[in-house]
Design an enzyme around this catalytic site. Sequence first.
Site, PDB file in Angstrom:
ATOM      1  N   TYR A   1     -13.862  30.676  63.837  1.00 57.42           N
ATOM      2  CA  TYR A   1     -12.494  31.710  63.997  1.00 57.42           C
ATOM      3  C   TYR A   1     -11.203  30.645  63.610  1.00 57.42           C
ATOM      4  CZ  TYR A   1     -15.634  34.617  66.743  1.00 57.42           C
ATOM      5  OH  TYR A   1     -16.738  35.328  66.904  1.00 57.42           O
TER       6      TYR A   1
ATOM      7  N   SER B   1     -17.766  43.930  69.743  1.00 55.86           N
ATOM      8  CA  SER B   1     -17.186  45.021  68.794  1.00 55.86           C
ATOM      9  C   SER B   1     -17.530  46.346  69.371  1.00 55.86           C
ATOM     10  CB  SER B   1     -17.493  45.276  67.369  1.00 55.86           C
ATOM     11  OG  SER B   1     -16.866  44.125  66.684  1.00 55.86           O
TER      12      SER B   1
ATOM     13  N   GLY C   1     -12.071  48.568  66.601  1.00 58.62           N
ATOM     14  CA  GLY C   1     -10.861  49.355  66.720  1.00 58.62           C
ATOM     15  C   GLY C   1     -10.835  50.885  66.664  1.00 58.62           C
ATOM     16  N   PHE C   2     -11.854  51.145  65.716  1.00 61.64           N
ATOM     17  CA  PHE C   2     -11.858  52.681  65.550  1.00 61.64           C
ATOM     18  C   PHE C   2     -11.862  53.457  66.768  1.00 61.64           C
ATOM     19  CE2 PHE C   2     -14.355  56.491  64.558  1.00 61.64           C
ATOM     20  CZ  PHE C   2     -13.722  56.993  63.530  1.00 61.64           C
TER      21      PHE C   2
END
Length: 350
Positions: A64, A212, A217-218
């Site tokens: 990251y 996730s 984020g959906f």
Amino acid sequence: MASPPPLVRLIKLGSQGLEVSAQGLGCMGMSSFYGPPKAEADMIALIHHAVRSGVTFLDTSDIYGPFTNEVLVGKALREGGLRGQMQLATKFGIRHLEDGSREICGSAAYVRAACEASLRRLGVGCIDLYYQHRIDTRVPIEVTMGELKKLVEEGKIKYIGLSEASASTIRRAHAVHPITAVQIEWSLWTRDVEEDIVPTCRGLGIGIVAYSPLGRGFFSYGPSMINKLADQDFRKSLPRFQPGNLDQNSRIFERISEMAASKGCTPSQLALAWVHHQGDDVCPIPGTTKIENLDQNIAALSVKLAPQEMAELESFATADVVMGDRYHPSMPTWKCSETPPLSSWIAEHD
């Protein structure tokens, strides 16, 4: 005045003794992949707020940034004097090459070098949970695990984890040294791990960390999220967010939103609550860069779902309804993580 009690309970992750907050914090988006790096001071404040709220399980990785997220997390821990209050997870296994490309690496020498570099960046003497981020299909998992076992014996890491590993890889790794946690993508619209990976982990007493859990984020913003993403946000290229697929997937969000309204919570809280209801051996690690979103995620722990509500939610996002894969076919996942037999590898390298 006494401090208020933490908002997040502790759970046992795996059967080796690790305790973590029932909800963790994924730190990736603070530094990379989801657009440009966020302001350091704001992210440090967010991490401090998370730990004060009881979210004490922080997830990072050397890739990251690369590297900058570990530096950020380490600085946040030092400035807040938080090391003794939290559980720190980081990862190795994806490295940048000089030509700008990336490769998966699980060699013994690389495992050790990566761990020692992460310890320096984080500014700690020991990593609580150290994952192999992706499986190197050129190197027997026994070789990688052998070096990780040595790092445990030396006190440089406490517990070993795998990310995106197949069931057979998990079993082979666990035979070398107990695996404490397996990190997998698990959410309402990513459920293929339930067939083999989840039962394998549970049969071996391995905890599950769900990354996730909000569908990148959906489940927070629905199809409108695509318009909010920065140009360099890698989600823009994912199959599920392509125009045709996104139009179909928007119906999933609509149905979740309707059910959330009836329960008095947000769609993201409902989707996150579904993951929490998978069991006390599961710890989701939603990421965020905003304190208000963190607080909203914590509140999902209070959303209760009856069995019939769980079934109804699952009916909204069955495999035949979700359009598009979670990754491009070329990206390494648990479906392509088999490693060569140790015996043949030894013969070739003898």
